[in-house]
Design a protein around this motif. Structure first.
Motif, PDB file in Angstrom:
ATOM      1  N   UNK A  71      35.318  41.627  74.596  1.00  0.00           N
ATOM      2  CA  UNK A  71      35.944  40.983  73.762  1.00  0.00           C
ATOM      3  C   UNK A  71      36.445  41.992  72.768  1.00  0.00           C
ATOM      4  N   UNK A  72      36.406  43.203  72.944  1.00  0.00           N
ATOM      5  CA  UNK A  72      37.054  44.211  72.133  1.00  0.00           C
ATOM      6  C   UNK A  72      36.060  45.161  71.657  1.00  0.00           C
ATOM      7  N   UNK A  73      36.181  46.269  71.122  1.00  0.00           N
ATOM      8  CA  UNK A  73      35.239  47.471  70.958  1.00  0.00           C
ATOM      9  C   UNK A  73      34.295  46.875  69.661  1.00  0.00           C
ATOM     10  N   UNK A  74      32.952  46.487  69.675  1.00  0.00           N
ATOM     11  CA  UNK A  74      32.191  46.028  68.850  1.00  0.00           C
ATOM     12  C   UNK A  74      32.416  44.581  68.227  1.00  0.00           C
ATOM     13  N   UNK A  75      33.122  43.901  68.885  1.00  0.00           N
ATOM     14  CA  UNK A  75      33.538  42.468  68.366  1.00  0.00           C
ATOM     15  C   UNK A  75      32.225  41.666  68.624  1.00  0.00           C
ATOM     16  N   UNK A  76      31.736  40.589  67.756  1.00  0.00           N
ATOM     17  CA  UNK A  76      30.825  39.747  67.835  1.00  0.00           C
ATOM     18  C   UNK A  76      30.878  38.905  68.893  1.00  0.00           C
ATOM     19  N   UNK A  77      29.988  38.576  69.836  1.00  0.00           N
ATOM     20  CA  UNK A  77      29.989  37.690  70.718  1.00  0.00           C
ATOM     21  C   UNK A  77      29.018  36.689  70.623  1.00  0.00           C
ATOM     22  N   UNK A  78      29.076  35.255  70.685  1.00  0.00           N
ATOM     23  CA  UNK A  78      28.110  34.405  70.881  1.00  0.00           C
ATOM     24  C   UNK A  78      27.698  33.927  72.235  1.00  0.00           C
ATOM     25  N   UNK A  79      26.378  34.087  72.533  1.00  0.00           N
ATOM     26  CA  UNK A  79      26.078  33.651  73.981  1.00  0.00           C
ATOM     27  C   UNK A  79      25.059  32.482  73.782  1.00  0.00           C
ATOM     28  N   UNK A  80      25.314  31.552  74.556  1.00  0.00           N
ATOM     29  CA  UNK A  80      24.488  30.324  74.605  1.00  0.00           C
ATOM     30  C   UNK A  80      23.864  30.144  75.840  1.00  0.00           C
ATOM     31  N   UNK A  81      22.505  29.991  75.893  1.00  0.00           N
ATOM     32  CA  UNK A  81      21.847  30.008  77.148  1.00  0.00           C
ATOM     33  C   UNK A  81      20.827  28.562  77.298  1.00  0.00           C
ATOM     34  N   UNK A  82      20.923  27.895  78.214  1.00  0.00           N
ATOM     35  CA  UNK A  82      19.874  26.412  78.365  1.00  0.00           C
ATOM     36  C   UNK A  82      18.625  27.048  79.300  1.00  0.00           C
ATOM     37  N   UNK A  83      17.777  26.726  78.952  1.00  0.00           N
ATOM     38  CA  UNK A  83      16.461  26.818  79.756  1.00  0.00           C
ATOM     39  C   UNK A  83      15.559  25.937  79.377  1.00  0.00           C
ATOM     40  N   UNK A  84      14.256  26.089  80.220  1.00  0.00           N
ATOM     41  CA  UNK A  84      13.141  25.552  80.082  1.00  0.00           C
ATOM     42  C   UNK A  84      12.287  25.764  78.727  1.00  0.00           C
ATOM     43  N   UNK A  85      12.251  27.009  78.446  1.00  0.00           N
ATOM     44  CA  UNK A  85      11.793  27.417  77.059  1.00  0.00           C
ATOM     45  C   UNK A  85      12.305  28.705  76.540  1.00  0.00           C
ATOM     46  N   UNK A  86      12.008  29.328  75.342  1.00  0.00           N
ATOM     47  CA  UNK A  86      12.625  30.125  74.674  1.00  0.00           C
ATOM     48  C   UNK A  86      12.657  31.581  75.614  1.00  0.00           C
ATOM     49  N   UNK A  87      11.354  31.895  76.048  1.00  0.00           N
ATOM     50  CA  UNK A  87      11.093  32.857  76.846  1.00  0.00           C
ATOM     51  C   UNK A  87      11.809  32.947  77.917  1.00  0.00           C
ATOM     52  N   UNK A  88      11.933  31.791  78.851  1.00  0.00           N
ATOM     53  CA  UNK A  88      12.674  31.807  80.002  1.00  0.00           C
ATOM     54  C   UNK A  88      14.378  32.058  79.634  1.00  0.00           C
ATOM     55  N   UNK A  89      14.675  31.525  78.587  1.00  0.00           N
ATOM     56  CA  UNK A  89      15.961  31.708  78.098  1.00  0.00           C
ATOM     57  C   UNK A  89      16.535  33.207  77.911  1.00  0.00           C
ATOM     58  N   UNK A  90      15.562  34.095  77.402  1.00  0.00           N
ATOM     59  CA  UNK A  90      15.638  35.336  77.069  1.00  0.00           C
ATOM     60  C   UNK A  90      15.372  36.289  78.241  1.00  0.00           C
TER      61      UNK A  90
END
Length: 132
Positions: A27-46
């Motif tokens: 997205x460009x050098x150092x540009x912020x990106x927003x990542x979305x993850x759907x999973x069973x729980x927080x640990x699995x998403x990470x």
């Protein structure tokens, strides 16, 4: 440090949203990106993010939980992992995570057959068999 948060859904699964510094080619050098993850729980998403190569991703707190629009976007995507380059601009569409992580295919790599006649870019040819 990455900002992010999570929302627990009525069926027990979670949607995790993390704002990261993007790679130079995404997205460009150092540009912020927003990542979305759907999973069973927080640990699995990470774990899903870490398995994709984003090793230093941690979720500390719930400062920036996903918005209802972000939750809808990730629930309707078959992979369940999306990203957008500029989180503050709602006009930009969400992209599948493989569009961020794959190497850029140039005209030279697409035109050249590659090693030992491999016709697909990024595909390696099988090693030669040793004589018996």
């Amino acid at each position: 440090m990455a900002g992010g948060g999570f929302s627990k859904l009525p069926n027990g699964s979670v949607v995790v949203a993390i704002t990261l510094t993007g790679p130079p080619d995404g997205a460009g050098p150092g540009a912020p990106i927003r990542v979305l993850v759907h999973a069973v729980n927080r640990a699995r998403a990470l774990t899903r993010l870490r398995n994709l190569g984003l090793r230093a991703v941690y979720l500390r707190g719930n400062a920036e939980p996903p918005t209802p629009d972000e939750i809808t976007a990730v629930l309707h995507h078959p992979d369940g992992v999306l990203w957008r380059a500029r989180p503050e601009r709602a006009q930009e569409l969400w992209h599948p995570i493989r569009a961020l992580l794959r190497p850029a295919v140039t005209a030279v790599t697409a035109a050249s057959p590659g090693p030992a006649g491999a016709s697909v870019p990024g595909m390696r040819a099988l090693p030669a068999r040793r004589p018996a």
